[in-house]
Design a protein around this motif. Structure first.
Motif, PDB file in Angstrom:
ATOM      1  N   ILE A   2      44.423  39.525  45.858  1.00 11.73           N
ATOM      2  CA  ILE A   2      43.737  40.050  44.668  1.00 11.73           C
ATOM      3  C   ILE A   2      42.975  41.296  45.111  1.00 11.73           C
ATOM      4  N   ILE A  47      41.038  38.777  36.207  1.00 10.20           N
ATOM      5  CA  ILE A  47      42.106  38.517  37.180  1.00 10.20           C
ATOM      6  C   ILE A  47      43.368  37.998  36.497  1.00 10.20           C
ATOM      7  N   VAL A  60      47.247  41.874  41.516  1.00  8.10           N
ATOM      8  CA  VAL A  60      47.403  40.510  42.025  1.00  8.10           C
ATOM      9  C   VAL A  60      48.792  40.454  42.625  1.00  8.10           C
TER      10      VAL A  60
END
Ligand code: ADP
Ligand code: MG
Length: 240
Positions: A2, A47, A60
Motif C-alpha cells: 500500500i 485504501i 495497492v
C-alpha cells in the motif's frame, strides 16, 4: 503493498487528509492512533476506495486506486474490512453471512463456500454458531463472524477500523486474540485501535495522526515509551 504518495483529501472545503505519505509492506501490521476526527477512518477508507482522494497517488499492489481503468471490484476483493459496528446481515445465518460474497463474487459453489466458511469459523473460535442468526450472538462473537467473513474472500490485506470499540470489555480480548493470530500468520493489516497491548504485541509500526496529518511514526516500544511530538504525548496521557 500500500503506498500513499502526497495524498490529500477534502470534504468540500474541509481538508481532511494532508499530504499523507505512507508505505506499508507485505506482511506488515500497522496500528493507526490519534484523536477522534483526525482522519484515521477516512485514510483507511481511501485504501479500498470507499472514499476517493482529491490529489496525490494511492496504489495497492501497484494498482492505482483512483484510476478510472482500475477494476474496483478486483481491488476490493483483495482487501477485507472490519468496522466498529459489524454490519452483518440480520436475516441471514452466520454461515450465509460468510458465504454470500464468495459465492457471488468468487463464483464459489455453495458446498465450497460453506467449507471455506466453516474453516474460518473454526479459526475464529465459533464453529458451533454456523446456523445461528447475528441477534443470537454476543458482540464479540458477531465481530468474529465479521472477521471470518472478511477472511473468506482470501484477501491479501485486512483493514480494521476500531474493531473492539463497540464491545463490552470482557469481549475485547477474544476479538484481539483472533487479530493477533492473523497478524502472526503474516497478514498485511492496517488497524485503527487504541488497544496498546495489541499494538505492543503485534504491530510493526504505530502511526500517530492529528488534524489529517501523520505527525509521528515508530516502533511500538519506542513510540509508547518516548513519543517525540507534544501532541502525541498529550494524546497518550489521555488514553492510558
Ligand atoms: P477519525 O476516524 O480519526 O475519528 P474521520 O476520518 O472519521 O476521523 O473524520 C475526519 C474528519 O472528517 C472529521 O472532522 C469528520 O467529521 C469529517 N468527515 C468524515 N466523513 C465525512 C463526510 N463524509 N463528509 C464530511 N466530513 C466528513
Ligand atoms: Mg474513525
Amino acid at each position: 503493498m500500500i503506498r500513499f504518495d502526497t495524498v490529500n483529501k477534502y470534504f468540500g472545503d474541509f481538508h481532511v487528509l494532508k499530504n499523507i505519505n505512507l508505505e506499508i509492506n507485505k506482511g506488515e501490521v500497522v496500528v493507526v492512533i490519534g484523536p477522534s476526527g483526525s482522519g484515521k477512518s477516512t485514510m483507511l477508507r481511501c485504501i479500498n476506495r470507499l472514499e476517493t482522494i482529491t490529489d496525490g497517488e494511492l496504489t495497492v499492489n501497484d494498482l492505482k486506486v483512483n484510476d478510472k481503468k482500475t477494476d474496483i471490484n478486483q481491488l476490493r476483493r483483495n482487501i477485507g474490512m472490519v468496522f466498529q459496528h459489524f454490519y452483518l446481515y440480520p436475516h441471514k445465518t452466520v454461515l450465509e453471512n460468510i458465504t454470500t460474497a464468495p459465492m457471488k463474487v468468487l463464483k464459489q459453489s455453495k458446498e465450497e463456500a460453506e467449507k471455506v466458511a466453516r474453516y474460518y469459523l473454526e479459526k475464529v473460535g465459533i464453529p458451533e454458531k454456523a446456523d445461528s442468526y447475528p441477534s443470537q450472538l454476543s458482540g464479540g462473537q458477531q465481530q468474529r463472524v465479521a472477521i471470518a467473513r472478511g477472511l473468506a474472500m482470501k484477501p491479501e490485506i485486512m483493514l480494521f477500523d476500531e474493531p473492539t470499540s463497540a464491545l463490552d470489555p470482557e469481549m475485547i480480548g477474544e476479538v484481539l486474540d483472533v487479530m493477533k493470530a492473523l497478524a502472526k500468520e503474516g497478514m498485511t493489516m492496517v488497524v485503527v485501535t487504541h488497544e496498546m497491548g495489541f499494538a505492543r504485541e503485534v504491530a510493526d509500526r504505530i502511526i500517530f495522526m492529528d488534524h489529517g496529518q501523520i505527525l509521528e511514526q515508530g516502533k511500538p516500544a519506542d513510540f509508547y515509551a518516548n513519543p517525540k511530538e507534544e501532541r502525541a504525548r498529550l494524546f497518550l496521557s489521555r488514553i492510558l
